[in-house]
Every structure is written in C-alpha cells, then in structure tokens.
Design an enzyme around this catalytic site. Sequence first.
Site, PDB file in Angstrom:
ATOM      1  N   HIS A 155       4.670   4.390  -9.965  1.00  0.00           N
ATOM      2  CA  HIS A 155       4.811   5.456  -8.962  1.00  0.00           C
ATOM      3  C   HIS A 155       6.209   5.497  -8.365  1.00  0.00           C
ATOM      4  O   HIS A 155       6.389   5.995  -7.249  1.00  0.00           O
ATOM      5  CB  HIS A 155       3.760   5.281  -7.860  1.00  0.00           C
ATOM      6  CG  HIS A 155       2.374   5.514  -8.380  1.00  0.00           C
ATOM      7  ND1 HIS A 155       1.254   5.042  -7.749  1.00  0.00           N
ATOM      8  CD2 HIS A 155       1.922   6.154  -9.492  1.00  0.00           C
ATOM      9  CE1 HIS A 155       0.162   5.386  -8.432  1.00  0.00           C
ATOM     10  NE2 HIS A 155       0.555   6.063  -9.505  1.00  0.00           N
TER      11      HIS A 155
ATOM     12  N   CYS B 260      18.695  13.113  -6.851  1.00  0.00           N
ATOM     13  CA  CYS B 260      18.903  14.502  -6.456  1.00  0.00           C
ATOM     14  C   CYS B 260      17.702  15.342  -6.897  1.00  0.00           C
ATOM     15  O   CYS B 260      17.267  15.286  -8.049  1.00  0.00           O
ATOM     16  CB  CYS B 260      20.169  15.046  -7.111  1.00  0.00           C
ATOM     17  SG  CYS B 260      20.409  16.797  -6.744  1.00  0.00           S
TER      18      CYS B 260
HETATM   19  N1  APR Z   1      -5.368  -8.638  -0.742  1.00  0.00           N
HETATM   20  C1  APR Z   1      -5.867  -7.944  -1.808  1.00  0.00           C
HETATM   21  N2  APR Z   1      -6.330  -6.678  -1.717  1.00  0.00           N
HETATM   22  C2  APR Z   1      -6.294  -6.104  -0.502  1.00  0.00           C
HETATM   23  C3  APR Z   1      -5.789  -6.748   0.650  1.00  0.00           C
HETATM   24  C4  APR Z   1      -5.315  -8.069   0.494  1.00  0.00           C
HETATM   25  N3  APR Z   1      -4.834  -8.760   1.535  1.00  0.00           N
HETATM   26  N4  APR Z   1      -5.892  -5.893   1.707  1.00  0.00           N
HETATM   27  C5  APR Z   1      -6.428  -4.746   1.215  1.00  0.00           C
HETATM   28  N5  APR Z   1      -6.687  -4.879  -0.096  1.00  0.00           N
HETATM   29  C6  APR Z   1      -7.245  -3.899  -1.026  1.00  0.00           C
HETATM   30  C7  APR Z   1      -8.164  -2.885  -0.399  1.00  0.00           C
HETATM   31  O1  APR Z   1      -9.505  -3.383  -0.366  1.00  0.00           O
HETATM   32  C8  APR Z   1      -8.034  -1.711  -1.376  1.00  0.00           C
HETATM   33  O2  APR Z   1      -8.984  -1.817  -2.426  1.00  0.00           O
HETATM   34  O3  APR Z   1      -6.161  -3.157  -1.532  1.00  0.00           O
HETATM   35  C9  APR Z   1      -6.637  -1.882  -1.944  1.00  0.00           C
HETATM   36  C10 APR Z   1      -5.657  -0.846  -1.439  1.00  0.00           C
HETATM   37  O4  APR Z   1      -6.093   0.410  -1.920  1.00  0.00           O
HETATM   38  P1  APR Z   1      -5.178   1.697  -1.617  1.00  0.00           P
HETATM   39  O5  APR Z   1      -4.786   1.691  -0.210  1.00  0.00           O
HETATM   40  O6  APR Z   1      -5.925   2.868  -2.182  1.00  0.00           O
HETATM   41  O7  APR Z   1      -3.852   1.433  -2.453  1.00  0.00           O
HETATM   42  P2  APR Z   1      -3.617   1.644  -3.999  1.00  0.00           P
HETATM   43  O8  APR Z   1      -4.838   1.299  -4.789  1.00  0.00           O
HETATM   44  O9  APR Z   1      -2.361   0.946  -4.349  1.00  0.00           O
HETATM   45  O10 APR Z   1      -3.378   3.234  -4.083  1.00  0.00           O
HETATM   46  C11 APR Z   1      -3.014   3.759  -5.332  1.00  0.00           C
HETATM   47  O11 APR Z   1      -2.620   5.892  -4.274  1.00  0.00           O
HETATM   48  O12 APR Z   1      -1.793   7.178  -2.545  1.00  0.00           O
HETATM   49  C12 APR Z   1      -1.538   6.716  -3.821  1.00  0.00           C
HETATM   50  O13 APR Z   1       0.610   6.465  -4.696  1.00  0.00           O
HETATM   51  C13 APR Z   1      -0.294   5.861  -3.845  1.00  0.00           C
HETATM   52  O14 APR Z   1       0.180   4.003  -5.311  1.00  0.00           O
HETATM   53  C14 APR Z   1      -0.774   4.527  -4.410  1.00  0.00           C
HETATM   54  C15 APR Z   1      -2.068   4.901  -5.109  1.00  0.00           C
END
Ligand code: APR
EC number: 2.3.1.286
Length: 254
Positions: free
Chosen positions: A118, A126
């Site tokens: 991402h 730019c």
């Molecule tokens: N250790 C491991 N996992 C964790 C922790 C931790 N300390 N704290 C939270 N989590 C988990 C949550 O339970 C959740 O399942 O991390 C995950 C975060 O999920 P999201 O917030 O959805 O993040 P992500 O999966 O990276 O999102 C994917 O969505 O908005 C887009 O581009 C953005 O790259 C991102 C993509």
Amino acid sequence: MALQDAANLLGPARHVVVFTGAGISAESGVPTFRDALTGLWSRFDAQALATPQAFDDDPDLVWGWYEWRRRLVQRVRPNQGHLAVARLATHVPRLTVITQNVDDLHERAGSPAVTHLHGSLFTPRCASCARPAPVPESTGEQPDEGRRVAPPHCRHCAGLIRPGVVWFGEALPEDALESAVQAATECDVLLTVGTSALVYPAAEIPRVAGRFGAAVIQVNPQPTPLDPIAEVNLAGPAAEILPALVTATWPGFS
Ligand code: APR
C-alpha cells in the site's frame, strides 16, 4: 500447545513469508484502522482522506493528514514484534516480508527488503508527472491531526505533491503485488500478523499461500476471516507473541 505447534512448523521452513498489517505497529503507538474506538476509520472519514477524489477536492486536508501520520511514525520506534521479524532473517533460509503498512518500522527494525503493498508515507510523488519528491524536513514539532497543510509543488512540472500511499480505488503497485503473490505461491509458511484481512487484493495473499500448500500461522488478539485457513492461531499481541515464537523455534539463540 499453539506456540510450540507454530514453532514446529516454522523451524524446518525453507521459505517464510511474513505478512503484516497495522496491528504489528499498534504497540509502537501507531493507530490501526479498524480497532474499536482507537481505529483511524472510527475517528476519520476514509472517503474524505484516503481517495483520489478527496485529494482533488481538498489537497491541503489530505496532505496535512498524511503529514500528521508521517510525523507520528517518525516520533515512535519499532517494537519487539518488528524486531522479532527482523531476527527471523538470521534463522530462516529465505524470508520475504510483505506489509500493508505505510510506516517504515520494519525497515527501522532491520528488515532489509520490505514489500509495501500500500505504498509508504516516505515516498511522496508528483500527482501530475509521478516523479518522486523529497520527504519534507521534519520540523520536530508535535504533529497535530486535522491541520490543513498545503502540499509542496513538483520541482519539474509544478504539479501538486501527493502522499506515496495507495488510496481506496487505486491499483496496488504492480511489481509489489506480483512479487508478493509469487512469494505466497512458493513459501512453506506464511506468518500473518496484525491484519483484519478485509481489504483486497492484499487480503488474498495469505489465502494464496494456503492454496499453494503453505502452513498459515496467524498472530492477532482478535478472530479474523483467516481463522479457518490458519493451521495455528496465536491469539495475542504481536510484540509479545513474535519474540516468544522466535525463542520457542530457535531456543538458545538470543
Ligand atoms: N498485535 C497484533 N494484532 C493486533 C494488535 C497487536 N498488538 N492490535 C490490534 N491488532 C489487530 C486487530 O485485531 C486487527 O485484526 O490488527 C488488525 C488491524 O486491522 P486493521 O486496522 O483493519 O488494519 P489492516 O488489516 O492493516 O488494514 C488493511 O486497510 O484501510 C486500509 O490501507 C489500509 O493497509 C490498510 C488496510
């Protein structure tokens, strides 16, 4: 027990893919997107900040928000989870680190070649001619969320500089996605850490690995759609689980 089961899979692996999401940076103080209350998408409107249309409509709002996120990342440090991933490289014959995150915490923890599906907060470019642009000097001041900041202009064409991240509705960098899928088809173990596995095509990577015979190990305190395909689910925070997993797999190594 689950940690030893994971260690038994990881120990003999010739090629390990580590696939990470925002959760691995949570314990460094970088907010995730979908955690209740603290998640960025429960505090900010993704449509108004993370789409090409949002940048066209209000470049100062969008640029200011990403500057706030970049400065926040620059003020925190990699945690024990990032460091454990970096340490894996000394034990595993072939390690591929693939992240959905736009921070640089894997690199700062010592992982040399990180595939960013991402993009990154540190590769502005730019919006018109796509040439790379310098990362603005950090003024060291406290980042304040929501402040509008006018984006710089391109030195070559005077177009607006945009964050080097993938917005909703945009294609992922082709080379990053291709190499990630390739690694997923070849690896013996895929360790998915801290992702809700909801956003495609990135979320396809662990599923591709499973379909090609890799053992999937998941590290997440919460259940995710990957639970059914994970051979081992390690329910807990990455900064605690990952170092324990490395020690359980290679006891006696620091
Ligand atoms: N250790 C491991 N996992 C964790 C922790 C931790 N300390 N704290 C939270 N989590 C988990 C949550 O339970 C959740 O399942 O991390 C995950 C975060 O999920 P999201 O917030 O959805 O993040 P992500 O999966 O990276 O999102 C994917 O969505 O908005 C887009 O581009 C953005 O790259 C991102 C993509």
